[in-house]
Design an enzyme around this catalytic site. Sequence first.
Site, PDB file in Angstrom:
ATOM      1  N   GLU A  94       0.845  -1.191   0.000  1.00 32.65           N
ATOM      2  CA  GLU A  94       0.000   0.000   0.000  1.00 32.65           C
ATOM      3  C   GLU A  94       0.888   1.251   0.000  1.00 32.65           C
ATOM      4  O   GLU A  94       1.844   1.333   0.776  1.00 32.65           O
ATOM      5  CB  GLU A  94      -0.844  -0.036   1.275  1.00 32.65           C
ATOM      6  CG  GLU A  94      -1.657   1.212   1.547  1.00 32.65           C
ATOM      7  CD  GLU A  94      -2.225   1.214   2.975  1.00 32.65           C
ATOM      8  OE1 GLU A  94      -3.083   2.066   3.236  1.00 32.65           O
ATOM      9  OE2 GLU A  94      -1.823   0.391   3.808  1.00 32.65           O
ATOM     10  N   ASP A 196      13.539  -2.384  13.941  1.00 30.80           N
ATOM     11  CA  ASP A 196      14.510  -1.455  13.318  1.00 30.80           C
ATOM     12  C   ASP A 196      13.938  -0.039  13.390  1.00 30.80           C
ATOM     13  O   ASP A 196      13.847   0.671  12.398  1.00 30.80           O
ATOM     14  CB  ASP A 196      14.769  -1.868  11.864  1.00 30.80           C
ATOM     15  CG  ASP A 196      15.971  -1.137  11.260  1.00 30.80           C
ATOM     16  OD1 ASP A 196      16.699  -0.445  12.009  1.00 30.80           O
ATOM     17  OD2 ASP A 196      16.182  -1.244  10.043  1.00 30.80           O
TER      18      ASP A 196
HETATM   19  P1  ADP Z   1      14.831   0.863   2.366  1.00 28.54           P
HETATM   20  O1  ADP Z   1      14.341  -0.555   2.546  1.00 28.54           O
HETATM   21  O2  ADP Z   1      15.652   1.045   1.136  1.00 28.54           O
HETATM   22  O3  ADP Z   1      15.514   1.423   3.601  1.00 28.54           O
HETATM   23  P2  ADP Z   1      12.341   2.220   3.073  1.00 28.54           P
HETATM   24  O4  ADP Z   1      11.393   1.100   3.307  1.00 28.54           O
HETATM   25  O5  ADP Z   1      12.909   2.884   4.279  1.00 28.54           O
HETATM   26  O6  ADP Z   1      13.525   1.757   2.094  1.00 28.54           O
HETATM   27  O7  ADP Z   1      11.600   3.274   2.140  1.00 28.54           O
HETATM   28  C1  ADP Z   1      12.277   4.396   1.578  1.00 28.54           C
HETATM   29  C2  ADP Z   1      11.448   5.665   1.747  1.00 28.54           C
HETATM   30  O8  ADP Z   1      10.221   5.538   1.045  1.00 28.54           O
HETATM   31  C3  ADP Z   1      11.064   5.925   3.198  1.00 28.54           C
HETATM   32  O9  ADP Z   1      11.977   6.731   3.846  1.00 28.54           O
HETATM   33  C4  ADP Z   1       9.709   6.579   3.088  1.00 28.54           C
HETATM   34  O10 ADP Z   1       9.840   7.970   2.984  1.00 28.54           O
HETATM   35  C5  ADP Z   1       9.142   6.065   1.793  1.00 28.54           C
HETATM   36  N1  ADP Z   1       8.148   4.990   2.008  1.00 28.54           N
HETATM   37  C6  ADP Z   1       8.353   3.798   2.630  1.00 28.54           C
HETATM   38  N2  ADP Z   1       7.244   3.035   2.615  1.00 28.54           N
HETATM   39  C7  ADP Z   1       6.309   3.778   1.958  1.00 28.54           C
HETATM   40  C8  ADP Z   1       4.929   3.527   1.601  1.00 28.54           C
HETATM   41  N3  ADP Z   1       4.323   2.380   1.890  1.00 28.54           N
HETATM   42  N4  ADP Z   1       4.274   4.492   0.930  1.00 28.54           N
HETATM   43  C9  ADP Z   1       4.907   5.647   0.598  1.00 28.54           C
HETATM   44  N5  ADP Z   1       6.168   5.936   0.908  1.00 28.54           N
HETATM   45  C10 ADP Z   1       6.880   5.006   1.580  1.00 28.54           C
END
Ligand code: ADP
Length: 292
Positions: A94, A196
């Site tokens: 989502e 985390d």
């Molecule tokens: P990684 O696994 O590379 O560390 P993240 O899961 O932290 O990546 O996601 C990278 C960035 O994307 C986050 O810092 C956040 O701002 C954005 N993000 C993460 N999940 C979502 C989501 N479900 N919907 C919109 N933006 C998201």
Amino acid sequence: MTNWQAIAERISAASGRAFAPGRPQPIGGGCINQAVVLGAGEQRVFVKLNSADLLAMFEAEAAGLAEMAATNSIRVPVPICTGRIGQQAFIAMEHIDLGGARGDTAAAGRQLAAMHRTTRERFGWDRDNTIGSTPQPNAERDDWVAFWAEQRLGFQLGLAARNGYRGRLQQRGERLRQGLAGLLDHAPSASLLHGDLWGGNLGYAEGGQPVIFDPACYYGDREADLAMTELFGGFGGQFRAAYEEAWPLAPGYPVRKRLYNLYHILNHLNLFGGGYLRQAETMIDQLLSELG
Ligand code: ADP
């Protein structure tokens, strides 16, 4: 080249409704993976990509998101599917607009405490996962001290030895491992943890609603999650007070906080090297002085 159409088809199949990828919008800010938003409007889906051999990492992330979502406590992105297409693995979930200007920090604290109320008999989880890109072993144990000694502290110290950090770090670290029962004598329950929870994995949706993502879930002492919120900051405001109002901490938390954060500092040492060696050694010395 990423086959967006193929990913869109997997999303359609998993969600049971037609999904068009539109023009993929790259998103910055992640540490490990390439992230994009597919689709448009209400139909948007957040997708992370990495090499095909990392599919298990995304499967564990999806399982963690589902585990947290099932608690109905704090909002997390609902996972849609994971898969492998050609040379790439992906996770689709989502999309949540995280542009909320004023985050409700008190709600974040309260809702995290509510998530921690979901407990199990044993420490660990059904599956292993990763912390950053480091493997995180979660084989279940009845004994929290043994779990932390072997699968957290011991595992990272072993990696550090293989990375060439021998000598003092290992000697002092081993003494700490032997003395852990003296520091962890507060009989914690096995709570569902994000695992985390640094500031980069918390965001706020419209209306200030807290959202946590990118987990490394397992069942463990809830103080391990709280400790990490204090390691690099970013939780501020009413977060901590609201957490403690919902579920007070046992006495002795400040010492255990250092022990729990040592795990992440050792992980940073293993991932990035450099100044984290001195920080880890200082933390170990401080913890050993608590043991007397
Ligand atoms: P990684 O696994 O590379 O560390 P993240 O899961 O932290 O990546 O996601 C990278 C960035 O994307 C986050 O810092 C956040 O701002 C954005 N993000 C993460 N999940 C979502 C989501 N479900 N919907 C919109 N933006 C998201």
